[in-house]
Scaffold this motif. Structure first.
Motif, PDB file in Angstrom:
ATOM      1  N   GLY A   1     -67.870  19.086 -44.775  1.00 46.95           N
ATOM      2  CA  GLY A   1     -68.100  17.656 -44.892  1.00 46.95           C
ATOM      3  C   GLY A   1     -67.012  16.847 -44.233  1.00 46.95           C
ATOM      4  N   PRO A   2     -67.258  15.565 -43.998  1.00 48.49           N
ATOM      5  CA  PRO A   2     -66.299  14.725 -43.272  1.00 48.49           C
ATOM      6  C   PRO A   2     -64.985  14.510 -44.010  1.00 48.49           C
ATOM      7  CG  PRO A   2     -68.092  13.404 -44.191  1.00 48.49           C
ATOM      8  CD  PRO A   2     -68.479  14.836 -44.366  1.00 48.49           C
ATOM      9  N   ARG A   3     -64.963  14.680 -45.301  1.00 44.82           N
ATOM     10  CA  ARG A   3     -63.739  14.474 -46.077  1.00 44.82           C
ATOM     11  C   ARG A   3     -62.866  15.728 -46.157  1.00 44.82           C
ATOM     12  NH1 ARG A   3     -63.825   9.951 -49.743  1.00 44.82           N
ATOM     13  NH2 ARG A   3     -65.710   8.691 -49.426  1.00 44.82           N
ATOM     14  N   ALA A   4     -63.366  16.838 -45.663  1.00 43.04           N
ATOM     15  CA  ALA A   4     -62.608  18.094 -45.743  1.00 43.04           C
ATOM     16  C   ALA A   4     -61.393  18.029 -44.816  1.00 43.04           C
ATOM     17  CB  ALA A   4     -63.494  19.264 -45.349  1.00 43.04           C
ATOM     18  N   PRO A   5     -60.224  18.436 -45.301  1.00 45.65           N
ATOM     19  CA  PRO A   5     -59.031  18.445 -44.433  1.00 45.65           C
ATOM     20  C   PRO A   5     -59.201  19.482 -43.331  1.00 45.65           C
ATOM     21  CG  PRO A   5     -58.585  19.600 -46.482  1.00 45.65           C
ATOM     22  CD  PRO A   5     -59.942  18.975 -46.639  1.00 45.65           C
ATOM     23  N   THR A   6     -58.660  19.191 -42.161  1.00 44.50           N
ATOM     24  CA  THR A   6     -58.829  20.100 -41.025  1.00 44.50           C
ATOM     25  C   THR A   6     -57.511  20.620 -40.464  1.00 44.50           C
ATOM     26  OG1 THR A   6     -58.890  18.206 -39.510  1.00 44.50           O
ATOM     27  CG2 THR A   6     -61.007  19.035 -40.344  1.00 44.50           C
ATOM     28  N   SER A   7     -56.398  20.167 -41.005  1.00 47.29           N
ATOM     29  CA  SER A   7     -55.108  20.630 -40.485  1.00 47.29           C
ATOM     30  C   SER A   7     -54.076  20.617 -41.597  1.00 47.29           C
ATOM     31  CB  SER A   7     -54.639  19.755 -39.313  1.00 47.29           C
ATOM     32  OG  SER A   7     -54.443  18.412 -39.742  1.00 47.29           O
TER      33      SER A   7
END
Length: 217
Positions: free
Chosen positions: A50-56
């Motif tokens: 989802g868009p709120r998931a952290p990616t880094s």
């Protein structure tokens, strides 16, 4: 997924219009390549959460490592494969069976069984996983004697008393040289009082009960 001849690092995820490319260094060993691909697949799973998931960030990288381990060495499958009382040779067998590195396989073993596994080089510990990884017992002089023997190309096992954290810990150490690299793998397992007495009876123990005062570095 594709190798990249001039890529610096182990691997990364590259976005395309229709998906992702997993790029990895061409010279990676098979076990490292598999772990890198599994790690990047974990990144894709997080992105798609989802868009709120952290990616880094460090926590994301750690989570991807954990997911990679589960992809390559699923808990239930690995638990059924590892003996109830594993020895050092079992780590090599499992690493070959699951096509994973010694350090990743050792880590998984210590998550399932009460073990400590360490790699040593030039008489020093290079990495350690398991129950005793933060214990001062790893600096016990009697253990370091076996570490030096392992680095000199010897393989073997012995029972000994480890002097760590202000207490004496009866344990068994196994060690195996990794060829002519000057490196070796060691496994530590706690032993019971009865096992310690049996080892003492067989003159196979180092420590205060055998007439040798505890030594520390």
């Amino acid at each position: 997924m594709r190798p990249w001849l001039t890529f610096f690092g182990s691997g990364e995820l590259r976005r395309r219009a229709d998906g992702y490319d997993i790029v990895y260094a061409k010279d990676l060993a098979l076990s490292r390549r598999r772990f890198t691909i599994a790690h990047e697949l974990a990144h894709i799973a997080i992105i798609q959460a989802g868009p709120r998931a952290p990616t880094s960030g460090k926590e994301v990288e750690r989570l991807c490592d954990l997911i990679a381990v589960e992809i390559l060495m699923p808990w239930q499958i690995f638990e059924s494969a590892i003996p109830r009382h594993p020895n050092l040779g079992d780590v090599f067998v499992l690493a070959k069976q699951f096509q994973t590195s010694l350090v990743a396989t050792s880590q998984r073993c210590t998550e399932i069984r009460p073990l400590t596994v360490l790699e040593v080089a030039k008489g020093r510990i290079t990495w350690c996983v398991g129950a005793l990884r933060r214990s001062t017992a790893l600096q016990d002089a009697s253990l370091l004697e076996h570490v030096r023997r392992a680095c000199d190309g010897h393989s073997g096992s012995a029972a000994l008393y480890l002097n760590g954290n202000s207490s004496l810990l009866p344990a068994r150490v196994e060690y195996q040289s990794l060829g002519r690299t000057g490196r070796a793998l060691c496994m530590l397992k706690r032993i019971s009082a009865s096992e310690a007495r049996a080892a003492l009876h067989d003159s196979d123990i180092v420590g205060p009960e055998a007439g040798t005062p505890p030594r520390t570095c």
